[in-house]
Design a protein around this motif. Structure first.
Motif, PDB file in Angstrom:
ATOM      1  N   TYR A 219       1.146  -0.946   0.238  1.00  0.00           N
ATOM      2  CA  TYR A 219       0.085   0.313  -0.143  1.00  0.00           C
ATOM      3  C   TYR A 219       1.090   1.686   0.318  1.00  0.00           C
ATOM      4  N   GLY A 220       1.700   1.302   0.957  1.00  0.00           N
ATOM      5  CA  GLY A 220       3.037   1.975   0.969  1.00  0.00           C
ATOM      6  C   GLY A 220       3.368   2.427  -0.317  1.00  0.00           C
ATOM      7  N   LEU A 221       3.828   1.610  -1.086  1.00  0.00           N
ATOM      8  CA  LEU A 221       4.787   1.872  -2.469  1.00  0.00           C
ATOM      9  C   LEU A 221       3.181   2.115  -3.511  1.00  0.00           C
ATOM     10  N   TYR A 222       2.647   1.724  -3.512  1.00  0.00           N
ATOM     11  CA  TYR A 222       1.122   2.184  -4.623  1.00  0.00           C
ATOM     12  C   TYR A 222       1.557   3.544  -4.106  1.00  0.00           C
ATOM     13  N   GLU A 223       0.737   4.277  -3.068  1.00  0.00           N
ATOM     14  CA  GLU A 223       0.339   5.742  -2.534  1.00  0.00           C
ATOM     15  C   GLU A 223       1.436   6.282  -3.385  1.00  0.00           C
ATOM     16  N   LEU A 224       2.814   5.944  -3.314  1.00  0.00           N
ATOM     17  CA  LEU A 224       3.734   6.900  -2.947  1.00  0.00           C
ATOM     18  C   LEU A 224       3.366   6.616  -4.849  1.00  0.00           C
ATOM     19  N   TYR A 225       3.592   5.986  -5.901  1.00  0.00           N
ATOM     20  CA  TYR A 225       3.231   5.775  -6.771  1.00  0.00           C
ATOM     21  C   TYR A 225       2.169   6.982  -7.720  1.00  0.00           C
ATOM     22  N   SER A 226       1.306   6.782  -7.312  1.00  0.00           N
ATOM     23  CA  SER A 226       0.175   7.069  -7.030  1.00  0.00           C
ATOM     24  C   SER A 226      -0.221   8.683  -7.273  1.00  0.00           C
ATOM     25  N   GLY A 227       0.568   8.784  -5.986  1.00  0.00           N
ATOM     26  CA  GLY A 227       0.864  10.564  -5.923  1.00  0.00           C
ATOM     27  C   GLY A 227       1.721  11.137  -6.664  1.00  0.00           C
ATOM     28  N   VAL A 228       3.230  10.527  -6.779  1.00  0.00           N
ATOM     29  CA  VAL A 228       4.278  10.971  -7.612  1.00  0.00           C
ATOM     30  C   VAL A 228       3.400  10.931  -9.511  1.00  0.00           C
ATOM     31  N   GLN A 229       2.841  10.002 -10.058  1.00  0.00           N
ATOM     32  CA  GLN A 229       2.452  10.218 -11.181  1.00  0.00           C
ATOM     33  C   GLN A 229       1.100  11.258 -11.420  1.00  0.00           C
ATOM     34  N   ARG A 230       0.138  10.643 -10.533  1.00  0.00           N
ATOM     35  CA  ARG A 230      -0.958  11.574 -10.367  1.00  0.00           C
ATOM     36  C   ARG A 230      -2.039  11.944 -12.026  1.00  0.00           C
ATOM     37  N   ASN A 231      -2.309  11.190 -12.084  1.00  0.00           N
ATOM     38  CA  ASN A 231      -2.687  10.816 -13.812  1.00  0.00           C
ATOM     39  C   ASN A 231      -4.076  11.897 -13.936  1.00  0.00           C
ATOM     40  N   PRO A 232      -4.354  12.256 -14.830  1.00  0.00           N
ATOM     41  CA  PRO A 232      -5.507  12.690 -14.671  1.00  0.00           C
ATOM     42  C   PRO A 232      -6.805  12.014 -14.219  1.00  0.00           C
ATOM     43  N   GLY A 233      -7.669  13.672 -13.547  1.00  0.00           N
ATOM     44  CA  GLY A 233      -8.830  12.167 -13.524  1.00  0.00           C
ATOM     45  C   GLY A 233      -8.550  11.389 -11.787  1.00  0.00           C
ATOM     46  N   ASP A 234      -7.239  11.681 -11.717  1.00  0.00           N
ATOM     47  CA  ASP A 234      -7.446  10.717 -10.675  1.00  0.00           C
ATOM     48  C   ASP A 234      -7.308  11.759  -9.345  1.00  0.00           C
TER      49      ASP A 234
END
Length: 263
Positions: A219-234
């Motif tokens: 979960y920690g790695l996923y949230e870090l990845y998602s926070g950095v990526q910040r895909n459109p619509g997220d």
């Protein structure tokens, strides 16, 4: 199942459900009052660092947070006691809001700077660049205007309308409130993984057991990845989740060093 609920967890569940239900019954927009705003917004108020934790954006959002609190919260409350568990919950939630606010401040300031630069020197290339970088999800809704603007780049009417769109996008980005108990809940998840790392949890999809320490790491790695990526619509506040986990880690390290006075 519900007979195993501990007092603080039970009260937190009730508070979140009742406030969410109340928001659907009254005409006052509680999200507008309780949601955590951009720190320089006119609607920002310090109390929002607490109240945002008790407001949710929908039943699915509410259920996912309360389900995690229901599953992991009671064991931690029994381990620490009600007062320390409640303190942990509030500190991780407030800390998550602060970290989110810091990241949000940086992101919004970038959009503000880009918008101000465009207002000073508007042109078609700058407009499409602004849209691509800061409002890609908004792009398709004004595609016809962008196409017409490209064919009429010196037309004052199109230039003025492009300024309106840029201003609207900045206002939209800077006025979106953050709500939900996710920061505190991710703090609870981190605490569970640190204190009971080898406890096996049964996943629903896929149905397989996994140790708590591995689940927390994922979960920690996923949230870090998602926070950095910040895909459109997220629209997920990934940095609030990470903030809750970070504050939880720091708290537990401090409390372990004070074991003789804390436990």
């Amino acid at each position: 199942m519900f007979s195993n609920l501990t007092p603080v967890v039970k009260n937190l569940l009730l508070a979140n459900v009742l406030i969410f239900a109340l928001s659907g019954l009254i005409r006052i927009d509680l999200v507008d009052i309780m949601g955590l705003r951009y720190v320089l917004a006119d609607q920002f108020a310090p109390h929002q660092l607490i109240t945002y934790m008790f407001m949710h954006g929908g039943w699915g959002h509410l259920f996912s947070n309360m389900f995690a609190l229901f599953i992991f919260g009671p064991l931690l409350e029994r381990f620490w006691g009600p007062k320390k568990f409640f303190l942990f919950y509030m500190i991780t939630g407030i800390g998550a809001g602060i970290l989110y606010g810091m990241v949000n401040f940086y992101e919004v300031r970038q959009v503000q700077t880009a918008a101000e630069r465009y207002m000073e020197s508007p042109n078609y290339e700058s407009f499409t660049a602004f849209m691509a970088e800061h409002a890609s999800g908004y792009y398709s809704s004004i595609y016809d205007f962008i196409d017409d603007y490209g064919n009429n780049q010196d037309n004052g009417r199109y230039i003025e309308q492009s300024k309106v769109y840029v201003s609207q996008i900045y206002q939209q980005i800077s006025n979106v409130p953050m709500v939900g108990a996710s920061g505190a809940v991710f703090g609870i998840l981190m605490a569970f993984g640190l204190l009971f790392p080898n406890t096996e949890l049964m996943l629903l999809i896929p149905p397989m057991p996994v140790k708590a320490k591995y689940l927390v790491t994922f979960y920690g790695l996923y949230e870090l990845y998602s926070g950095v990526q910040r895909n459109p619509g997220d629209n997920v506040a990934h940095w609030a989740h990470l903030g809750g986990m970070l504050i939880a880690y720091i708290l537990i390290r401090i409390w372990r060093n004070q074991r003789n006075t804390f436990y």
